[in-house]
Scaffold this motif. Sequence first.
Motif, mmCIF file in Angstrom:
data_model
loop_
_atom_site.group_PDB
_atom_site.id
_atom_site.type_symbol
_atom_site.label_atom_id
_atom_site.label_comp_id
_atom_site.label_asym_id
_atom_site.label_seq_id
_atom_site.Cartn_x
_atom_site.Cartn_y
_atom_site.Cartn_z
ATOM 1 N N GLU A 1 0.836 -1.203 0.000
ATOM 2 C CA GLU A 1 0.000 0.000 0.000
ATOM 3 C C GLU A 1 0.871 1.253 0.000
ATOM 4 O OE1 GLU A 1 -4.030 -1.678 2.240
ATOM 5 O OE2 GLU A 1 -2.464 -0.684 3.401
ATOM 6 N N LYS B 1 -4.555 -6.856 -3.782
ATOM 7 C CA LYS B 1 -5.759 -7.696 -3.765
ATOM 8 C C LYS B 1 -5.404 -9.163 -3.531
ATOM 9 C CE LYS B 1 -9.854 -8.934 -6.446
ATOM 10 N NZ LYS B 1 -9.730 -10.369 -6.145
ATOM 11 N N ASN C 1 -1.598 -0.603 -11.568
ATOM 12 C CA ASN C 1 -2.541 -1.728 -11.619
ATOM 13 C C ASN C 1 -1.922 -3.001 -11.055
ATOM 14 O OD1 ASN C 1 -4.586 -0.188 -12.768
ATOM 15 N ND2 ASN C 1 -3.946 -0.640 -14.867
ATOM 16 N N LEU D 1 2.129 1.603 -3.452
ATOM 17 C CA LEU D 1 1.055 2.085 -4.327
ATOM 18 C C LEU D 1 0.911 3.602 -4.228
ATOM 19 C CD1 LEU D 1 -1.305 1.592 -6.249
ATOM 20 C CD2 LEU D 1 -2.754 1.164 -4.245
ATOM 21 N N LYS E 1 -1.978 -2.751 -7.378
ATOM 22 C CA LYS E 1 -3.327 -3.014 -6.883
ATOM 23 C C LYS E 1 -3.639 -4.509 -6.899
ATOM 24 C CE LYS E 1 -5.398 1.444 -8.180
ATOM 25 N NZ LYS E 1 -6.385 2.120 -9.063
#
Length: 358
Positions: free
Chosen positions: A59, A159, A152, A62, A155
């Motif tokens: 995170e 996930k 992406n 990101l 992410k």
Amino acid sequence: ESGELAAVETKAFIMPRYGDYWYEMKIIGLLDHGTEVKAGDSIIQLDPSAVKKVIIELEGQLETEKANMDKLLVNQSNRRSELDTNLKNGLAAFNLKKLEMEYTRFESSQIRKAKELEFKQEEIRLEKIKRSIEFNKIVEKNDLIIQKIRINQMKKNIKSANDVLPRLTIRTPIPGIFQIARNRRNRTMLKIGDLIYQGANMGNVPNLTKMEVETQINEFDYQKISVGQKVIVRLDALPDVSFKGEVTLIEKLCYLKDQKSKQKVFDVEVKILEEDERLKPGMTVSCEFFCKELKNAIYVPLSCIDTTSTGHCVYLKKGNGYIPVNVKIGPSNNTQIVIYGDFKKGQRLVPVEETQKD
């Protein structure tokens, strides 16, 4: 034949690969060995702290990539403004040189030649600016694609890491008895705090609703049985209770029963056709294979059949003695044999061993 109970279906819980980050996990929860479980019950809990740490790191990465995206957009905007300014200046210079060239059409050839060369230079400079703008568009597009791919991918990684968390709670899809696996290094049973590695077995759950018997038959009895044949199974611990079964597998290879014996056997599997909570893996059982069923047959213990030079006979009890009666013999099993002759059901017999004492 004696044998041992086993579950037809056993679910083994092997530690999977949880992405590219975790090749080992710590056990922080473990059901007691031998606990009865239902489908969906939690049996093993792996430590989620390592996964959560990676999620926090991802995170953070990101957010950095998103900041890089914002910075990239600002830089691209500034670069476009710079190139637009260059284009306007280039057009102005180009148009100016074009006018100057037109004004010199009545001048000498040398002056016209000089102005034409200056105009040509401005034309080349303008084309270079236009090519720079087109090239910049391609670079901007590719840079945006690369940065979007990075974001992406980040992410997706986050996930995937979040998807791992619920998978750290291992649940059994079938009912049965939970069996803790053994550590491959020291062969001791796994416990809370142990590290488990990718591909290692963590435990097993045999489905107790479907049980079978693993047994053997003597090579001389191999032709007497077939797949689908009826079998009665009895627990050694409960000999008076019987369970229906049938032969499901007869192995093709024969081998010595043990190193000290010359007896050769075939492995046989017998499926038990009914459910019973008293049937547990590892229990010793005996199997009665029904090779033939006879109705209204007279049978006697094998110990009561005597073989003589003229055939076979049994000894009927008479007072304090006995009388021999010639018989014809029929099918037999390990303990009984069918006989035909002049006698009636219920007559008392004398074992051959007792007649030889006289």
